[in-house]
Design an enzyme around this catalytic site. Sequence first.
Site, PDB file in Angstrom:
ATOM      1  N   ASN A 123     -35.783  34.681  71.467  1.00  0.00           N
ATOM      2  CA  ASN A 123     -37.236  34.803  71.292  1.00  0.00           C
ATOM      3  C   ASN A 123     -37.951  33.455  71.170  1.00  0.00           C
ATOM      4  O   ASN A 123     -39.114  33.347  71.564  1.00  0.00           O
ATOM      5  CB  ASN A 123     -37.509  35.658  70.031  1.00  0.00           C
ATOM      6  CG  ASN A 123     -38.947  35.585  69.595  1.00  0.00           C
ATOM      7  OD1 ASN A 123     -39.839  36.183  70.205  1.00  0.00           O
ATOM      8  ND2 ASN A 123     -39.206  34.823  68.522  1.00  0.00           N
ATOM      9  N   SER A 172     -42.601  36.930  79.907  1.00  0.00           N
ATOM     10  CA  SER A 172     -44.048  37.061  79.666  1.00  0.00           C
ATOM     11  C   SER A 172     -44.656  37.655  80.921  1.00  0.00           C
ATOM     12  O   SER A 172     -44.095  37.519  82.027  1.00  0.00           O
ATOM     13  CB  SER A 172     -44.666  35.678  79.421  1.00  0.00           C
ATOM     14  OG  SER A 172     -46.074  35.744  79.542  1.00  0.00           O
ATOM     15  N   TYR A 208     -45.606  26.886  81.760  1.00  0.00           N
ATOM     16  CA  TYR A 208     -45.192  28.024  80.932  1.00  0.00           C
ATOM     17  C   TYR A 208     -44.824  29.223  81.822  1.00  0.00           C
ATOM     18  O   TYR A 208     -43.800  29.873  81.616  1.00  0.00           O
ATOM     19  CB  TYR A 208     -46.321  28.383  79.965  1.00  0.00           C
ATOM     20  CG  TYR A 208     -46.022  29.526  79.033  1.00  0.00           C
ATOM     21  CD1 TYR A 208     -45.104  29.386  77.987  1.00  0.00           C
ATOM     22  CD2 TYR A 208     -46.652  30.757  79.180  1.00  0.00           C
ATOM     23  CE1 TYR A 208     -44.839  30.441  77.126  1.00  0.00           C
ATOM     24  CE2 TYR A 208     -46.394  31.814  78.322  1.00  0.00           C
ATOM     25  CZ  TYR A 208     -45.485  31.653  77.299  1.00  0.00           C
ATOM     26  OH  TYR A 208     -45.227  32.704  76.445  1.00  0.00           O
ATOM     27  N   ALA A 233     -43.809  29.196  84.921  1.00  0.00           N
ATOM     28  CA  ALA A 233     -42.538  28.915  85.609  1.00  0.00           C
ATOM     29  C   ALA A 233     -41.362  29.128  84.667  1.00  0.00           C
ATOM     30  O   ALA A 233     -40.325  29.695  85.046  1.00  0.00           O
ATOM     31  CB  ALA A 233     -42.536  27.482  86.132  1.00  0.00           C
ATOM     32  N   SER A 234     -41.522  28.709  83.416  1.00  0.00           N
ATOM     33  CA  SER A 234     -40.409  28.854  82.466  1.00  0.00           C
ATOM     34  C   SER A 234     -40.131  30.331  82.192  1.00  0.00           C
ATOM     35  O   SER A 234     -38.977  30.752  82.087  1.00  0.00           O
ATOM     36  CB  SER A 234     -40.698  28.100  81.159  1.00  0.00           C
ATOM     37  OG  SER A 234     -41.658  28.782  80.356  1.00  0.00           O
ATOM     38  N   LYS A 235     -41.174  31.143  82.116  1.00  0.00           N
ATOM     39  CA  LYS A 235     -40.979  32.561  81.819  1.00  0.00           C
ATOM     40  C   LYS A 235     -40.488  33.326  83.058  1.00  0.00           C
ATOM     41  O   LYS A 235     -39.803  34.338  82.936  1.00  0.00           O
ATOM     42  CB  LYS A 235     -42.271  33.171  81.255  1.00  0.00           C
ATOM     43  CG  LYS A 235     -42.612  32.639  79.864  1.00  0.00           C
ATOM     44  CD  LYS A 235     -41.500  32.949  78.859  1.00  0.00           C
ATOM     45  CE  LYS A 235     -41.795  32.517  77.461  1.00  0.00           C
ATOM     46  NZ  LYS A 235     -40.731  32.854  76.492  1.00  0.00           N
ATOM     47  N   ILE A 291     -50.370  38.962  72.828  1.00  0.00           N
ATOM     48  CA  ILE A 291     -49.897  39.475  71.536  1.00  0.00           C
ATOM     49  C   ILE A 291     -50.516  38.641  70.410  1.00  0.00           C
ATOM     50  O   ILE A 291     -50.523  37.403  70.464  1.00  0.00           O
ATOM     51  CB  ILE A 291     -48.349  39.440  71.449  1.00  0.00           C
ATOM     52  CG1 ILE A 291     -47.712  40.093  72.697  1.00  0.00           C
ATOM     53  CG2 ILE A 291     -47.873  40.117  70.167  1.00  0.00           C
ATOM     54  CD1 ILE A 291     -48.068  41.555  72.956  1.00  0.00           C
TER      55      ILE A 291
HETATM   56  P1  NAD Z   1     -44.939  31.968  67.636  1.00  0.00           P
HETATM   57  O1  NAD Z   1     -45.268  30.575  68.001  1.00  0.00           O
HETATM   58  O2  NAD Z   1     -45.856  32.713  66.735  1.00  0.00           O
HETATM   59  O3  NAD Z   1     -43.454  32.048  67.047  1.00  0.00           O
HETATM   60  C1  NAD Z   1     -42.403  31.400  67.706  1.00  0.00           C
HETATM   61  C2  NAD Z   1     -41.420  30.891  66.680  1.00  0.00           C
HETATM   62  O4  NAD Z   1     -40.393  30.193  67.403  1.00  0.00           O
HETATM   63  C3  NAD Z   1     -42.054  29.889  65.684  1.00  0.00           C
HETATM   64  O5  NAD Z   1     -41.726  30.266  64.366  1.00  0.00           O
HETATM   65  C4  NAD Z   1     -41.437  28.568  66.074  1.00  0.00           C
HETATM   66  O6  NAD Z   1     -41.245  27.673  64.983  1.00  0.00           O
HETATM   67  C5  NAD Z   1     -40.102  29.001  66.686  1.00  0.00           C
HETATM   68  N1  NAD Z   1     -39.570  27.977  67.579  1.00  0.00           N
HETATM   69  C6  NAD Z   1     -40.249  27.288  68.532  1.00  0.00           C
HETATM   70  N2  NAD Z   1     -39.447  26.370  69.088  1.00  0.00           N
HETATM   71  C7  NAD Z   1     -38.252  26.476  68.463  1.00  0.00           C
HETATM   72  C8  NAD Z   1     -37.023  25.787  68.593  1.00  0.00           C
HETATM   73  N3  NAD Z   1     -36.895  24.767  69.456  1.00  0.00           N
HETATM   74  N4  NAD Z   1     -35.974  26.159  67.812  1.00  0.00           N
HETATM   75  C9  NAD Z   1     -36.115  27.174  66.916  1.00  0.00           C
HETATM   76  N5  NAD Z   1     -37.257  27.856  66.746  1.00  0.00           N
HETATM   77  C10 NAD Z   1     -38.314  27.509  67.512  1.00  0.00           C
HETATM   78  O7  NAD Z   1     -44.770  32.752  69.037  1.00  0.00           O
HETATM   79  P2  NAD Z   1     -44.787  34.314  69.393  1.00  0.00           P
HETATM   80  O8  NAD Z   1     -46.129  34.625  69.930  1.00  0.00           O
HETATM   81  O9  NAD Z   1     -44.204  35.119  68.308  1.00  0.00           O
HETATM   82  O10 NAD Z   1     -43.821  34.269  70.658  1.00  0.00           O
HETATM   83  C11 NAD Z   1     -42.475  34.634  70.628  1.00  0.00           C
HETATM   84  C12 NAD Z   1     -41.971  34.658  72.063  1.00  0.00           C
HETATM   85  O11 NAD Z   1     -42.775  35.552  72.835  1.00  0.00           O
HETATM   86  C13 NAD Z   1     -42.055  33.316  72.772  1.00  0.00           C
HETATM   87  O12 NAD Z   1     -40.932  33.157  73.617  1.00  0.00           O
HETATM   88  C14 NAD Z   1     -43.314  33.432  73.610  1.00  0.00           C
HETATM   89  O13 NAD Z   1     -43.304  32.586  74.723  1.00  0.00           O
HETATM   90  C15 NAD Z   1     -43.257  34.894  73.983  1.00  0.00           C
HETATM   91  N6  NAD Z   1     -44.545  35.474  74.363  1.00  0.00           N
HETATM   92  C16 NAD Z   1     -45.593  35.514  73.493  1.00  0.00           C
HETATM   93  C17 NAD Z   1     -46.787  36.069  73.902  1.00  0.00           C
HETATM   94  C18 NAD Z   1     -47.998  36.133  72.991  1.00  0.00           C
HETATM   95  O14 NAD Z   1     -49.103  36.500  73.487  1.00  0.00           O
HETATM   96  N7  NAD Z   1     -47.889  35.838  71.713  1.00  0.00           N
HETATM   97  C19 NAD Z   1     -46.920  36.595  75.198  1.00  0.00           C
HETATM   98  C20 NAD Z   1     -45.830  36.542  76.046  1.00  0.00           C
HETATM   99  C21 NAD Z   1     -44.641  35.993  75.626  1.00  0.00           C
END
Ligand code: NAD
Length: 248
Positions: free
Chosen positions: A91, A143, A156, A158-160, A189
């Site tokens: 995640n 994503s 971002y 590209a990574s997803k 989200i």
């Molecule tokens: P967030 O930033 O609220 O939480 C992500 C957590 O990951 C944070 O606590 C952060 O400290 C931790 N993290 C980041 N880099 C890290 C690392 N190198 N090592 C360990 N921990 C690390 O993000 P979120 O919105 O909860 O997103 C979670 C996942 O869902 C991510 O992969 C994000 O790309 C994906 N996502 C989120 C959304 C959205 O709208 N929120 C949409 C699509 C995808």
Amino acid sequence: MGLLDGKVCFVTGAGRGIGEETVRRFAEEGAIVYGTDLINGSMDESFGKFCTQYKTEVIPMYFDVTDETASKSAIMQIKREQGRLDVLVNNAGIMQDNVIGMISYELMKKVFDVNVFAVLQITQLAAKLMMRQRSGSIVNISSIVGSEGAAGQTVYSASKGAVAAMTKAASKELSPYGIRVNAVAPGLINTDLFRAIGEKKIQENLSHVRMGRLGEPIDVANVITFLASDMSAYVTGEIIGVDGETHV
Ligand code: NAD
């Protein structure tokens, strides 16, 4: 009976947002959960609460997922303490970008390090354990922009997209060992990561969501829980959208 009774699970990026809610849901369903995040102590309070509330083990581990040695030690710790690993949720992710022409090589490497290379590396480490067990479920977080793209989010996106592709490839390779690999593709989200774009942009983006609301972390965590559980025993190689019909 919980959906994940006795299963040993590992969730990265578990300190807040979707990761933290996934840990809570897993604990609620009876799992033993390990979670990792960056900042020392940041999960102690919430994990302590989950332990008491759900009467299970919820264990924080603090390290950066891009640290290969630390990732290896974490998987070894889980093996030593539980003897197995049933579920991995990749995640942890970061959203950093710039418009085309302004994207530095450093930024590309940083985003791919966390969102892609660490996911591949931790998947490899977990898969070794799971192959021996001949069972396991790996859930990646892609994503909606991984398939649709978004202006200003080339790196971002590209990574997803890479996460979606690796999910499909790994599923093909690991299914003979009884290991399932799926991904969720969230839309917008309501987490700190998303809210960082600012209130004006949030409102603009909301107009693209046909369901008329942002997703909540639990909307995503519920689908992750389904993919982690035996309810999805014959589902693998799928990318499941959790976006309330969003058009980016
Ligand atoms: P967030 O930033 O609220 O939480 C992500 C957590 O990951 C944070 O606590 C952060 O400290 C931790 N993290 C980041 N880099 C890290 C690392 N190198 N090592 C360990 N921990 C690390 O993000 P979120 O919105 O909860 O997103 C979670 C996942 O869902 C991510 O992969 C994000 O790309 C994906 N996502 C989120 C959304 C959205 O709208 N929120 C949409 C699509 C995808």
